[in-house]
Motif scaffolding. Structure first.
Motif, PDB file in Angstrom:
ATOM      1  N   LEU A   1      33.155  -0.367  70.526  1.00  0.00           N
ATOM      2  CA  LEU A   1      33.567  -1.532  69.728  1.00  0.00           C
ATOM      3  C   LEU A   1      32.490  -1.867  68.691  1.00  0.00           C
ATOM      4  N   GLU A   2      31.223  -1.788  69.103  1.00  0.00           N
ATOM      5  CA  GLU A   2      30.139  -2.045  68.147  1.00  0.00           C
ATOM      6  C   GLU A   2      30.138  -1.007  67.025  1.00  0.00           C
ATOM      7  N   THR A   3      30.362   0.245  67.394  1.00  0.00           N
ATOM      8  CA  THR A   3      30.407   1.315  66.392  1.00  0.00           C
ATOM      9  C   THR A   3      31.530   1.063  65.385  1.00  0.00           C
ATOM     10  N   LEU A   4      32.633   0.490  65.871  1.00  0.00           N
ATOM     11  CA  LEU A   4      33.770   0.202  64.989  1.00  0.00           C
ATOM     12  C   LEU A   4      33.548  -1.067  64.149  1.00  0.00           C
ATOM     13  N   GLY A   5      32.427  -1.752  64.371  1.00  0.00           N
ATOM     14  CA  GLY A   5      32.109  -2.910  63.546  1.00  0.00           C
ATOM     15  C   GLY A   5      32.435  -4.259  64.181  1.00  0.00           C
ATOM     16  N   PHE A   6      32.836  -4.275  65.451  1.00  0.00           N
ATOM     17  CA  PHE A   6      33.088  -5.552  66.139  1.00  0.00           C
ATOM     18  C   PHE A   6      31.752  -6.051  66.691  1.00  0.00           C
ATOM     19  N   ALA A   7      31.139  -7.008  65.987  1.00  0.00           N
ATOM     20  CA  ALA A   7      29.758  -7.382  66.292  1.00  0.00           C
ATOM     21  C   ALA A   7      29.655  -8.415  67.415  1.00  0.00           C
ATOM     22  N   GLY A   8      30.660  -9.229  67.582  1.00  0.00           N
ATOM     23  CA  GLY A   8      30.528 -10.385  68.477  1.00  0.00           C
ATOM     24  C   GLY A   8      30.867 -10.132  69.940  1.00  0.00           C
ATOM     25  N   VAL A   9      30.756  -8.888  70.413  1.00  0.00           N
ATOM     26  CA  VAL A   9      31.103  -8.615  71.808  1.00  0.00           C
ATOM     27  C   VAL A   9      29.836  -8.695  72.666  1.00  0.00           C
ATOM     28  N   ARG A  10      29.808  -9.617  73.617  1.00  0.00           N
ATOM     29  CA  ARG A  10      28.624  -9.774  74.476  1.00  0.00           C
ATOM     30  C   ARG A  10      28.683  -8.851  75.681  1.00  0.00           C
ATOM     31  N   ASP A  11      29.897  -8.635  76.200  1.00  0.00           N
ATOM     32  CA  ASP A  11      30.023  -7.797  77.401  1.00  0.00           C
ATOM     33  C   ASP A  11      31.448  -7.263  77.482  1.00  0.00           C
ATOM     34  N   ALA A  12      31.584  -6.094  78.090  1.00  0.00           N
ATOM     35  CA  ALA A  12      32.909  -5.514  78.318  1.00  0.00           C
ATOM     36  C   ALA A  12      32.898  -4.857  79.693  1.00  0.00           C
ATOM     37  N   ARG A  13      33.911  -5.128  80.495  1.00  0.00           N
ATOM     38  CA  ARG A  13      34.039  -4.511  81.821  1.00  0.00           C
ATOM     39  C   ARG A  13      35.462  -3.981  81.938  1.00  0.00           C
ATOM     40  N   GLN A  14      35.592  -2.815  82.564  1.00  0.00           N
ATOM     41  CA  GLN A  14      36.944  -2.272  82.732  1.00  0.00           C
ATOM     42  C   GLN A  14      37.338  -2.224  84.197  1.00  0.00           C
ATOM     43  N   GLY A  15      38.580  -2.569  84.474  1.00  0.00           N
ATOM     44  CA  GLY A  15      39.113  -2.480  85.832  1.00  0.00           C
ATOM     45  C   GLY A  15      40.498  -1.870  85.795  1.00  0.00           C
TER      46      GLY A  15
ATOM     47  N   ALA B   1      33.757 -18.424  68.802  1.00  0.00           N
ATOM     48  CA  ALA B   1      34.142 -19.665  69.480  1.00  0.00           C
ATOM     49  C   ALA B   1      35.586 -20.095  69.196  1.00  0.00           C
ATOM     50  N   ASP B   2      36.146 -19.714  68.039  1.00  0.00           N
ATOM     51  CA  ASP B   2      37.506 -20.203  67.763  1.00  0.00           C
ATOM     52  C   ASP B   2      38.561 -19.217  68.241  1.00  0.00           C
ATOM     53  N   GLU B   3      39.573 -19.781  68.916  1.00  0.00           N
ATOM     54  CA  GLU B   3      40.540 -18.947  69.630  1.00  0.00           C
ATOM     55  C   GLU B   3      41.406 -18.116  68.684  1.00  0.00           C
ATOM     56  N   ALA B   4      41.773 -18.687  67.554  1.00  0.00           N
ATOM     57  CA  ALA B   4      42.637 -17.946  66.623  1.00  0.00           C
ATOM     58  C   ALA B   4      41.898 -16.723  66.077  1.00  0.00           C
ATOM     59  N   GLY B   5      40.625 -16.916  65.716  1.00  0.00           N
ATOM     60  CA  GLY B   5      39.816 -15.800  65.221  1.00  0.00           C
ATOM     61  C   GLY B   5      39.624 -14.739  66.287  1.00  0.00           C
ATOM     62  N   ALA B   6      39.370 -15.184  67.518  1.00  0.00           N
ATOM     63  CA  ALA B   6      39.165 -14.248  68.623  1.00  0.00           C
ATOM     64  C   ALA B   6      40.432 -13.440  68.872  1.00  0.00           C
ATOM     65  N   ARG B   7      41.585 -14.132  68.837  1.00  0.00           N
ATOM     66  CA  ARG B   7      42.852 -13.436  69.090  1.00  0.00           C
ATOM     67  C   ARG B   7      43.086 -12.339  68.053  1.00  0.00           C
ATOM     68  N   GLU B   8      42.797 -12.686  66.802  1.00  0.00           N
ATOM     69  CA  GLU B   8      43.001 -11.708  65.717  1.00  0.00           C
ATOM     70  C   GLU B   8      42.053 -10.524  65.897  1.00  0.00           C
ATOM     71  N   GLN B   9      40.797 -10.827  66.297  1.00  0.00           N
ATOM     72  CA  GLN B   9      39.793  -9.780  66.483  1.00  0.00           C
ATOM     73  C   GLN B   9      40.173  -8.856  67.659  1.00  0.00           C
ATOM     74  N   VAL B  10      40.599  -9.459  68.776  1.00  0.00           N
ATOM     75  CA  VAL B  10      40.950  -8.669  69.957  1.00  0.00           C
ATOM     76  C   VAL B  10      42.199  -7.831  69.666  1.00  0.00           C
ATOM     77  N   ASP B  11      43.106  -8.392  68.876  1.00  0.00           N
ATOM     78  CA  ASP B  11      44.297  -7.648  68.491  1.00  0.00           C
ATOM     79  C   ASP B  11      43.906  -6.381  67.721  1.00  0.00           C
ATOM     80  N   ARG B  12      42.938  -6.506  66.817  1.00  0.00           N
ATOM     81  CA  ARG B  12      42.466  -5.330  66.080  1.00  0.00           C
ATOM     82  C   ARG B  12      41.772  -4.339  67.007  1.00  0.00           C
ATOM     83  N   MET B  13      40.981  -4.858  67.972  1.00  0.00           N
ATOM     84  CA  MET B  13      40.317  -3.980  68.958  1.00  0.00           C
ATOM     85  C   MET B  13      41.345  -3.155  69.724  1.00  0.00           C
ATOM     86  N   CYS B  14      42.434  -3.825  70.118  1.00  0.00           N
ATOM     87  CA  CYS B  14      43.469  -3.132  70.895  1.00  0.00           C
ATOM     88  C   CYS B  14      44.101  -2.024  70.079  1.00  0.00           C
TER      89      CYS B  14
END
Lengths: 79, 79
Positions: B25-39, A49-62
């Motif tokens: 992403l789940e395999t990498l340990g990112f637990a909070g992802v509800r959905d992912a779509r690519q375009g 829910a918090d934007e700063a945490g999400a940004r940091e998480q998505v940055d790591r995903m990228c």
């Protein structure tokens, strides 16, 4: 929370898909196209829910999965 | 004039690439992802100077080449 990630090739990196689109558009009669580049867009829905945490998480995903940072740039946008 | 086109699968259309991203992403340990779509994102540079004409032209490009409107939606954005 919805997040949109754009992954695009860095300037100067060859983009064969973009070139194919450019040429196909010209073949179809669209004359005014100077350049075409293709990238990926990834729409994520996060439980976080918090934007700063999400940004940091998505940055790591990228950096770990979504983008190859040697040849690609990414931008993260909350929608 | 720079134009950004987003081409995304319509809701309800299966998205195996999105599913693969979600699982990875789940395999990498990112637990909070509800959905992912690519375009796809396509960045065009047009010689055309007037926005209305460019919008009409890009709309035709999308319907003829860039998007498969049976299963994909597209949006056009001037940047």
């Amino acid at each position: 929370m919805k997040v949109r990630v754009h992954v695009t090739l860095k300037d100067g990196v060859l983009d064969p898909q973009g070139k194919a689109i450019h040429r196909a558009l010209e073949t179809l009669g669209f004359a005014g196209v100077r350049d075409a580049r293709q990238g990926k867009v990834i729409d994520l829905e996060l439980a976080c829910a918090d934007e700063a945490g999400a940004r940091e998480q998505v940055d790591r995903m990228c950096r770990q999965l979504l983008a190859n940072t040697v040849i690609e740039d990414y931008t993260v946008e909350f929608v």
